[in-house]
Design a protein around this motif. Sequence first.
Motif, PDB file in Angstrom:
ATOM      1  N   THR A  51      -7.509   6.239 -13.316  1.00 27.07           N
ATOM      2  CA  THR A  51      -6.645   5.276 -12.644  1.00 27.07           C
ATOM      3  C   THR A  51      -6.528   5.594 -11.163  1.00 27.07           C
ATOM      4  N   ILE A  52      -6.925   4.661 -10.326  1.00 26.94           N
ATOM      5  CA  ILE A  52      -6.747   4.789  -8.888  1.00 26.94           C
ATOM      6  C   ILE A  52      -5.272   4.544  -8.591  1.00 26.94           C
ATOM      7  N   ASP A  53      -4.594   5.540  -8.041  1.00 29.85           N
ATOM      8  CA  ASP A  53      -3.141   5.476  -7.884  1.00 29.85           C
ATOM      9  C   ASP A  53      -2.748   5.871  -6.464  1.00 29.85           C
ATOM     10  N   ARG A  54      -2.863   4.907  -5.587  1.00 32.73           N
ATOM     11  CA  ARG A  54      -2.495   5.135  -4.180  1.00 32.73           C
ATOM     12  C   ARG A  54      -2.011   3.807  -3.588  1.00 32.73           C
ATOM     13  N   PRO A  55      -1.010   3.193  -4.200  1.00 32.92           N
ATOM     14  CA  PRO A  55      -0.600   1.839  -3.804  1.00 32.92           C
ATOM     15  C   PRO A  55      -0.102   1.746  -2.371  1.00 32.92           C
ATOM     16  N   GLU A  56       0.440   2.864  -1.842  1.00 26.22           N
ATOM     17  CA  GLU A  56       0.956   2.833  -0.472  1.00 26.22           C
ATOM     18  C   GLU A  56      -0.158   2.644   0.553  1.00 26.22           C
ATOM     19  N   ARG A  57      -1.408   2.893   0.157  1.00 25.19           N
ATOM     20  CA  ARG A  57      -2.558   2.676   1.033  1.00 25.19           C
ATOM     21  C   ARG A  57      -3.520   1.661   0.414  1.00 25.19           C
ATOM     22  N   LYS A  58      -2.973   0.733  -0.349  1.00 23.05           N
ATOM     23  CA  LYS A  58      -3.765  -0.326  -0.990  1.00 23.05           C
ATOM     24  C   LYS A  58      -4.866   0.250  -1.879  1.00 23.05           C
ATOM     25  N   ASN A  59      -4.556   1.396  -2.481  1.00 26.23           N
ATOM     26  CA  ASN A  59      -5.505   2.087  -3.362  1.00 26.23           C
ATOM     27  C   ASN A  59      -6.835   2.387  -2.672  1.00 26.23           C
ATOM     28  N   ALA A  60      -6.786   2.537  -1.338  1.00 30.77           N
ATOM     29  CA  ALA A  60      -7.995   2.880  -0.597  1.00 30.77           C
ATOM     30  C   ALA A  60      -8.492   4.253  -1.021  1.00 30.77           C
ATOM     31  N   LEU A  61      -9.799   4.404  -1.027  1.00 31.84           N
ATOM     32  CA  LEU A  61     -10.431   5.609  -1.562  1.00 31.84           C
ATOM     33  C   LEU A  61     -10.661   6.635  -0.452  1.00 31.84           C
ATOM     34  N   PRO A  74      -0.543  -3.462  -6.905  1.00 34.55           N
ATOM     35  CA  PRO A  74      -1.063  -4.807  -7.153  1.00 34.55           C
ATOM     36  C   PRO A  74      -2.559  -4.993  -6.859  1.00 34.55           C
ATOM     37  N   LEU A  75      -3.231  -3.985  -6.292  1.00 32.93           N
ATOM     38  CA  LEU A  75      -4.650  -4.109  -5.970  1.00 32.93           C
ATOM     39  C   LEU A  75      -5.472  -3.237  -6.903  1.00 32.93           C
ATOM     40  N   PHE A  76      -6.762  -3.569  -7.004  1.00 33.67           N
ATOM     41  CA  PHE A  76      -7.697  -2.630  -7.619  1.00 33.67           C
ATOM     42  C   PHE A  76      -8.007  -1.563  -6.575  1.00 33.67           C
ATOM     43  N   THR A  77      -8.687  -1.911  -5.523  1.00 36.13           N
ATOM     44  CA  THR A  77      -8.835  -1.015  -4.377  1.00 36.13           C
ATOM     45  C   THR A  77      -9.344  -1.789  -3.168  1.00 36.13           C
ATOM     46  N   ALA A  78      -8.869  -1.369  -2.006  1.00 36.29           N
ATOM     47  CA  ALA A  78      -9.327  -1.956  -0.744  1.00 36.29           C
ATOM     48  C   ALA A  78     -10.638  -1.341  -0.293  1.00 36.29           C
ATOM     49  N   GLY A  79     -11.192  -0.426  -1.093  1.00 36.10           N
ATOM     50  CA  GLY A  79     -12.460   0.208  -0.730  1.00 36.10           C
ATOM     51  C   GLY A  79     -12.226   1.514  -0.004  1.00 36.10           C
ATOM     52  N   VAL A  80     -13.124   1.847   0.879  1.00 36.58           N
ATOM     53  CA  VAL A  80     -13.016   3.093   1.651  1.00 36.58           C
ATOM     54  C   VAL A  80     -11.739   3.085   2.489  1.00 36.58           C
ATOM     55  N   ASP A  81     -11.141   4.245   2.634  1.00 40.95           N
ATOM     56  CA  ASP A  81      -9.958   4.388   3.476  1.00 40.95           C
ATOM     57  C   ASP A  81     -10.391   4.322   4.940  1.00 40.95           C
ATOM     58  N   ILE A  82     -10.295   3.130   5.517  1.00 44.38           N
ATOM     59  CA  ILE A  82     -10.752   2.912   6.894  1.00 44.38           C
ATOM     60  C   ILE A  82      -9.950   3.748   7.888  1.00 44.38           C
ATOM     61  N   LYS A  83      -8.652   3.914   7.613  1.00 40.67           N
ATOM     62  CA  LYS A  83      -7.824   4.708   8.520  1.00 40.67           C
ATOM     63  C   LYS A  83      -8.323   6.147   8.565  1.00 40.67           C
TER      64      LYS A  83
END
Length: 252
Positions: free
Chosen positions: A15-25, A56-65
Amino acid sequence: MLRNELRDEGILVLTIDRPERKNALSVAMRQELERICAEVDGDDAVRVVVLTAVDPLFTAGVDIKEVGERAASGEAAPPTDPGAALRAVRKPVLCAVNGACVTGGLELALSCDLILASERATFVDTHARLGALPRWGLSALLPQRVGGAKAKELTLTGAFVDAAEALRIGLVNHVWPHDELLPRTLAMAAQVAATDPRAVLASLELYDRGAGRSLEEALAFEAEAALTYQVDAADFASRRGDVTGGGRRGPA
């Protein structure tokens, strides 16, 4: 973070669990996913893998920040390819997409054997919009799912595809009510786990090996595999009643 839980019937839920960063990886999350994937095939307790995320997201992909911060500091990010790690898993991998599945997230989903979607799921490839190229397999995997022309359209426009359209074009296998996504995915995973694991692995290998090949080549692969695959006669007989309706005689 990336949570992992081994449930009943040998179902490993990631489970990808990082909602505060839009589940970014983040890099650390990608490395953890690679580590887990590398261990799955050697773990007899695991029969099926399910990849999902918290709402609410699956993932926004790579953590651009994070990418920007590393670039500003001159620190090079270690190379990662979680898509390749998922594809390297020989056991079945199901992806339960609960919300927006963006770019790198889409590559992760495409790297799984089955994609199951919530009615709230959306899909988008923003590589071209961001001036980037895919690195985790999208250019090869998306055309396999939706066809070359549609894949080009999705990449060139960067347009979002909703769950209903994703089902229509073959991007996903099923679309279910949001609250039923995980329960139904786990039920399907349990069905897969109840099948013969050796036959499952061999079948997935045949599909993957024959992908993109001519019909003649794919048939030759099947014939070759059939010659070397040994059926467990006793196990076959014990399972046959389950697939023919409680032991009633059915077609061979």
